[in-house]
Design an enzyme around this catalytic site. Structure first.
Site, PDB file in Angstrom:
ATOM      1  N   TYR A  56      -9.161 -35.551 -57.444  1.00  0.00           N
ATOM      2  CA  TYR A  56      -9.236 -34.802 -58.694  1.00  0.00           C
ATOM      3  C   TYR A  56      -7.843 -34.364 -59.141  1.00  0.00           C
ATOM      4  O   TYR A  56      -7.274 -33.408 -58.618  1.00  0.00           O
ATOM      5  CB  TYR A  56     -10.137 -33.574 -58.553  1.00  0.00           C
ATOM      6  CG  TYR A  56     -11.546 -33.859 -58.093  1.00  0.00           C
ATOM      7  CD1 TYR A  56     -12.143 -35.110 -58.284  1.00  0.00           C
ATOM      8  CD2 TYR A  56     -12.307 -32.877 -57.473  1.00  0.00           C
ATOM      9  CE1 TYR A  56     -13.424 -35.373 -57.863  1.00  0.00           C
ATOM     10  CE2 TYR A  56     -13.604 -33.129 -57.058  1.00  0.00           C
ATOM     11  CZ  TYR A  56     -14.159 -34.378 -57.244  1.00  0.00           C
ATOM     12  OH  TYR A  56     -15.445 -34.640 -56.823  1.00  0.00           O
ATOM     13  N   HIS A 128     -15.310 -40.008 -49.360  1.00  0.00           N
ATOM     14  CA  HIS A 128     -15.362 -40.058 -50.815  1.00  0.00           C
ATOM     15  C   HIS A 128     -15.499 -41.498 -51.324  1.00  0.00           C
ATOM     16  O   HIS A 128     -14.658 -42.343 -51.022  1.00  0.00           O
ATOM     17  CB  HIS A 128     -14.085 -39.437 -51.399  1.00  0.00           C
ATOM     18  CG  HIS A 128     -14.228 -39.003 -52.822  1.00  0.00           C
ATOM     19  ND1 HIS A 128     -13.195 -38.478 -53.558  1.00  0.00           N
ATOM     20  CD2 HIS A 128     -15.304 -39.005 -53.662  1.00  0.00           C
ATOM     21  CE1 HIS A 128     -13.616 -38.170 -54.776  1.00  0.00           C
ATOM     22  NE2 HIS A 128     -14.895 -38.496 -54.861  1.00  0.00           N
TER      23      HIS A 128
END
Length: 311
Positions: A56, A128
């Site tokens: 992010y 992830h």
């Protein structure tokens, strides 16, 4: 606010969690002051679970979240971050993402995240988007997380993705404490209900339900013409489906966002519903809706009758 436990790990998360993709400049640039205001509002609302990732904003979200939580007692909140994508300096001196599910890569990812967050431990570590390197994630990434949990470096381990193939590959792995399902178990669509949820239930794995507004499409009382889906312009058929959901929600005396939050939390396997926010007001509004005790049984019956959710 209610708490849910992740498998048998002993890690407990609030029923509503704050996702921090927006803190990494997801749709627009964000200042530290604005990021802190969002985290402060979440805290005010009773949220004590915060999710982030190196991906992010190339580490920005972790840095901003860590700064915003700096004055908070560490024992009073739970934090998850993710592994599999390292942030490295490229040839031009700029940060860039690099896939790495090796044990060294996983350990380096956790260490780097702790440095950006300014913390000494992660409560939860998630693989992830392992679909990009599924063999490596299963072969080396998962065992690495198991060892980190055994060593006490992390409290609970899991996987986070919106890819059904990857979710299915991990959902029956009893080594895991949790899976974060991103956008695949929502009021708009529920493909995870076919195999993923039943497998996780059988394996004793808890669910963190994220992306429950489907890129914001379900976050408004009536989806806008420029609504997004998977961070792109929403296909016409899905937009029409979302608008029909909104109409039935209004007829039942509620709103589409409240219905989306309630539906995402219906299954007792869901330990937390994780939502993002781009303002303090937004997370406060979401928390009020999530804690609204009024039943929605009439809406669920209407949606089943309309073929919009499974019985």
């Amino acid at each position: 606010m209610r708490y849910g436990e992740l498998g048998s790990s002993g890690v407990r998360v609030t029923a509503l969690g704050l996702g921090t993709a927006q803190l990494g400049d997801l749709y627009e640039a964000m200042s530290q002051e604005r990021a802190t205001a969002i985290v402060d509002a979440a805290w005010q609302a009773g949220i004590r679970y915060f999710d982030t990732a190196p991906h992010y904003g190339l580490g920005l979200a972790e840095k901003r979240l860590g700064h915003a939580l700096r004055s908070r007692p560490r024992a009073q909140y739970v934090l998850s971050s993710k592994v599999g994508r390292l942030i490295r300096t490229g040839n031009r001196g700029e940060p860039e993402r690099s896939w790495d599910f090796t044990e060294a890569g996983v350990r380096s990812s956790v260490e780097d995240s702790l440095g950006r967050l300014g913390l000494d431990r992660l409560d939860i570590a998630l693989l992830h988007d392992p679909q990009e390197r599924l063999t490596d994630a299963l072969g080396t990434g998962l065992p690495a997380l198991v060892r980190l949990r055994e060593e006490g470096v992390v409290g609970a381990i899991g996987v986070g993705t919106g890819d059904l193939t990857a979710l299915t590959a991990f959902a029956d792995r009893a080594e895991l404490d949790t899976i974060m399902i991103a956008g695949r178990y929502t009021l708009l669509e529920q493909p995870a209900l076919t195999k993923v949820i039943p497998a996780a239930r059988a394996a004793g794995i808890s669910v963190l339900n994220a992306g429950v507004f489907n890129s914001g499409m379900l976050a408004q009382d009536r989806p806008a013409p420029d609504a997004r889906y998977e961070y792109r312009a929403a296909p016409g058929a899905l937009l029409a489906r979302a608008r029909r959901l909104a109409e039935l929600a209004a007829a039942a005396g509620t709103t589409l966002p409240r219905a989306a939050l309630a539906y995402a939390a219906r299954d007792p396997l869901v330990a937390s519903v994780v939502v993002g926010a781009d303002s303090a007001g937004q997370i406060l509004a979401n928390a009020r809706m999530a804690q609204d005790p009024r039943p929605l049984d009439g809406l669920w019956h209407a949606l089943v009758a309309a073929g919009l959710i499974p019985a």
